[in-house]
Design an enzyme around this catalytic site. Structure first.
Site, PDB file in Angstrom:
ATOM      1  N   GLU A  93     -58.181  -9.225  60.973  1.00 26.73           N
ATOM      2  CA  GLU A  93     -59.432  -9.090  61.717  1.00 26.73           C
ATOM      3  C   GLU A  93     -59.294  -9.616  63.136  1.00 26.73           C
ATOM      4  OE1 GLU A  93     -62.791  -9.252  58.268  1.00 26.73           O
ATOM      5  OE2 GLU A  93     -61.759 -11.105  58.676  1.00 26.73           O
ATOM      6  N   CYS A 106     -60.592 -12.890  69.988  1.00 26.09           N
ATOM      7  CA  CYS A 106     -60.026 -13.782  68.981  1.00 26.09           C
ATOM      8  C   CYS A 106     -59.052 -12.959  68.127  1.00 26.09           C
ATOM      9  CB  CYS A 106     -61.168 -14.357  68.138  1.00 26.09           C
ATOM     10  SG  CYS A 106     -60.622 -15.402  66.788  1.00 26.09           S
ATOM     11  N   CYS A 113     -52.896 -16.319  55.199  1.00 21.80           N
ATOM     12  CA  CYS A 113     -52.373 -17.589  55.710  1.00 21.80           C
ATOM     13  C   CYS A 113     -51.778 -18.359  54.541  1.00 21.80           C
ATOM     14  CB  CYS A 113     -53.519 -18.401  56.330  1.00 21.80           C
ATOM     15  SG  CYS A 113     -52.991 -19.872  57.246  1.00 21.80           S
ATOM     16  N   CYS A 117     -56.225 -24.755  53.875  1.00 19.44           N
ATOM     17  CA  CYS A 117     -57.336 -25.594  54.321  1.00 19.44           C
ATOM     18  C   CYS A 117     -58.547 -25.368  53.415  1.00 19.44           C
ATOM     19  CB  CYS A 117     -57.681 -25.300  55.773  1.00 19.44           C
ATOM     20  SG  CYS A 117     -56.299 -25.613  56.883  1.00 19.44           S
ATOM     21  N   CYS A 120     -61.597 -22.998  54.782  1.00 15.22           N
ATOM     22  CA  CYS A 120     -61.383 -21.758  55.535  1.00 15.22           C
ATOM     23  C   CYS A 120     -61.336 -20.555  54.600  1.00 15.22           C
ATOM     24  CB  CYS A 120     -60.087 -21.862  56.329  1.00 15.22           C
ATOM     25  SG  CYS A 120     -59.731 -20.379  57.293  1.00 15.22           S
ATOM     26  N   CYS A 336     -65.843 -18.662  63.121  1.00 15.86           N
ATOM     27  CA  CYS A 336     -64.632 -19.418  62.783  1.00 15.86           C
ATOM     28  C   CYS A 336     -64.524 -19.636  61.282  1.00 15.86           C
ATOM     29  CB  CYS A 336     -64.668 -20.811  63.408  1.00 15.86           C
ATOM     30  SG  CYS A 336     -64.455 -20.822  65.156  1.00 15.86           S
TER      31      CYS A 336
HETATM   32  N1  SAH Z   1     -54.780 -21.712  61.718  1.00 14.88           N
HETATM   33  C1  SAH Z   1     -55.270 -22.027  63.027  1.00 14.88           C
HETATM   34  C2  SAH Z   1     -56.130 -20.951  63.654  1.00 14.88           C
HETATM   35  C3  SAH Z   1     -57.192 -20.302  62.810  1.00 14.88           C
HETATM   36  S1  SAH Z   1     -58.671 -21.193  62.467  1.00 14.88           S
HETATM   37  C4  SAH Z   1     -56.004 -23.351  63.012  1.00 14.88           C
HETATM   38  O1  SAH Z   1     -56.210 -23.896  61.941  1.00 14.88           O
HETATM   39  O2  SAH Z   1     -56.300 -23.876  64.075  1.00 14.88           O
HETATM   40  C5  SAH Z   1     -59.515 -21.404  63.986  1.00 14.88           C
HETATM   41  C6  SAH Z   1     -60.497 -22.578  63.945  1.00 14.88           C
HETATM   42  O3  SAH Z   1     -61.545 -22.358  62.993  1.00 14.88           O
HETATM   43  C7  SAH Z   1     -59.840 -23.895  63.541  1.00 14.88           C
HETATM   44  O4  SAH Z   1     -60.220 -24.913  64.426  1.00 14.88           O
HETATM   45  C8  SAH Z   1     -60.410 -24.170  62.155  1.00 14.88           C
HETATM   46  O5  SAH Z   1     -60.453 -25.544  61.882  1.00 14.88           O
HETATM   47  C9  SAH Z   1     -61.771 -23.540  62.264  1.00 14.88           C
HETATM   48  N2  SAH Z   1     -62.369 -23.189  60.974  1.00 14.88           N
HETATM   49  C10 SAH Z   1     -61.739 -22.771  59.873  1.00 14.88           C
HETATM   50  N3  SAH Z   1     -62.626 -22.540  58.882  1.00 14.88           N
HETATM   51  C11 SAH Z   1     -63.843 -22.807  59.394  1.00 14.88           C
HETATM   52  C12 SAH Z   1     -65.162 -22.725  58.877  1.00 14.88           C
HETATM   53  N4  SAH Z   1     -65.406 -22.293  57.627  1.00 14.88           N
HETATM   54  N5  SAH Z   1     -66.185 -23.065  59.685  1.00 14.88           N
HETATM   55  C13 SAH Z   1     -65.961 -23.446  60.966  1.00 14.88           C
HETATM   56  N6  SAH Z   1     -64.728 -23.529  61.510  1.00 14.88           N
HETATM   57  C14 SAH Z   1     -63.679 -23.207  60.731  1.00 14.88           C
END
Ligand code: SAH
Length: 363
Positions: A93, A106, A113, A117, A120, A336
């Site tokens: 996406e 973006c 991935c 986390c 996410c 995000c």
């Molecule tokens: N893998 C990379 C880039 C993708 S995530 C990273 O972790 O930085 C991009 C951003 O979105 C990161 O700062 C992550 O912490 C945030 N993020 C991930 N899941 C989220 C969620 N459910 N709500 C808000 N931010 C989120």
């Protein structure tokens, strides 16, 4: 830089193109031609203006263009557009985020991935494959074609699906091409790579790239971060922040972005806000607070708006620049952490949602 097995025309640097076409002027013609094509076209013609067919034949024989199909384009009432893409069988996406005077694209660096986390949505997908530089550049081109005239796409953030440091060769190539003259000539500072904190990749990135780095810190103690981001056991907070301090010694002017997703009752206490400035001492830090965007089947919740504002005030009062990234595109799951190829993910997520979050006791 390692060359891909079949060079992708849109991911070649000007020197590489010049070598292939026997001259820099032809390389520039080729770039102008490429950027005038429809963004998803992957046809390479027999000849292009300004380059004789005899020379161009080499490109035609050797190079390809990535296969990119838009499966779905979803607009959100706040102006955000989410693209669900089929990249030669892999799903990823891209999001176009307009703002006043400029838009941000973006970009995804992987389909899925491997970093797990707890908050996410992409993590629930599993991992399909890393994307090529050509596919990342194609995402930018696709979104930029839709940007409003008065808000051109001058910013790129690698904050879509995937962990960029797990695909660093391709990400570095994409950045090199995105920042080259005459097209598309983004400013290196306007390209930001966000990492969950994969230390070896992060250090290499800081040494080799002039683009900006965003570190997804998301916690003020290792205890919290271990639970939110399991890889913290390998690369704990201090090691990540030390890498930023080392970089400051080399590049005193470079700003480092710190992303901090706020979860209600987990990392949003006044004590967390008080610990942050101490952790960030000696770093040219700019903190972005991101209220958590809920993910289906996951109990984590964002704090109230008042709590988010109070947290920001505490951090800002300590002298650190701290902004809140209020969610954009939540209505279409483009915010995000919500990128999970919703449409196609059903077969992979049948059954009870995995319990991905264990509550922290003693809070
Ligand atoms: N893998 C990379 C880039 C993708 S995530 C990273 O972790 O930085 C991009 C951003 O979105 C990161 O700062 C992550 O912490 C945030 N993020 C991930 N899941 C989220 C969620 N459910 N709500 C808000 N931010 C989120």
């Amino acid at each position: 830089m390692p060359m891909p097995p079949r060079p992708m025309l849109n991911a070649l640097t000007v020197p590489e193109l010049a070598q292939l076409l026997d001259g820099r002027a032809r390389a520039i013609e080729a770039l102008h031609w490429l950027y005038a094509q429809p963004p998803t076209s992957n046809e390479i013609p027999d000849a292009i203006p300004g380059v004789s067919w005899k020379v161009w034949r080499r490109v035609k024989e050797l190079c390809g263009l990535p296969k990119v199909a838009v499966v779905e384009r979803t607009g959100s009432p706040d102006g955000t557009t989410k693209y669900l893409l089929d990249l030669d069988g892999a799903t990823a996406e891209t999001v176009l985020i307009p703002a006043r005077g400029r838009s941000t694209v973006c970009v995804s660096s992987q389909a899925g991935c491997t970093r797990n986390c707890a908050f996410c949505a992409t993590a629930t997908l599993g991992f399909r494959r890393s994307l090529t530089a050509a596919e990342m550049i194609a995402q930018y081109r696709l979104a930029r074609a839709d940007a409003a005239k008065d808000a051109p796409a001058r910013n790129v953030v690698f904050m879509g699906m995937g962990e960029p440091m797990d695909n660093l060769d391709e990400v570095l190539r994409a950045i090199e091409v995105l920042t080259q003259a005459p097209e598309p000539m983004l400013a290196a500072k306007q390209v930001t790579v966000s990492t969950s904190g994969v230390l070896p990749g992060m250090r290499r990135f800081l040494r080799e790239s002039r683009a900006s780095l965003a570190l997804s810190l998301n916690a003020s103690t290792d205890e919290q971060r271990d639970r939110l981001m399991p890889q913290n056991r390998t690369w704990p907070i201090a090691s990540l922040l030390d890498a930023l301090r080392e970089d400051r010694a080399r590049n005193p002017k470079r700003v480092h972005f710190i992303e901090y997703v706020l979860f209600s009752g987990i990392n949003d206490a006044d004590e967390d806000a008080a610990r942050l400035p101490v952790l960030l001492e000696g770093i040219n830090a700019r903190v972005n607070l991101i209220p958590h965007n809920p993910v289906p089947g996951n109990p984590l919740r964002p704090p109230s708006d008042e709590r988010v504002l109070a947290f920001q005030k505490r951090v800002a009062d300590s002298g650190i620049r701290c902004l809140i990234r209020w969610p954009r595109g939540r209505e279409v799951a483009a915010a995000c952490g919500q990128l999970a190829a919703t449409k196609w993910s059903e077969p992979e997520t049948v059954g009870a949602p995995r319990e991905r979050w264990r509550p922290i006791r003693d809070r």
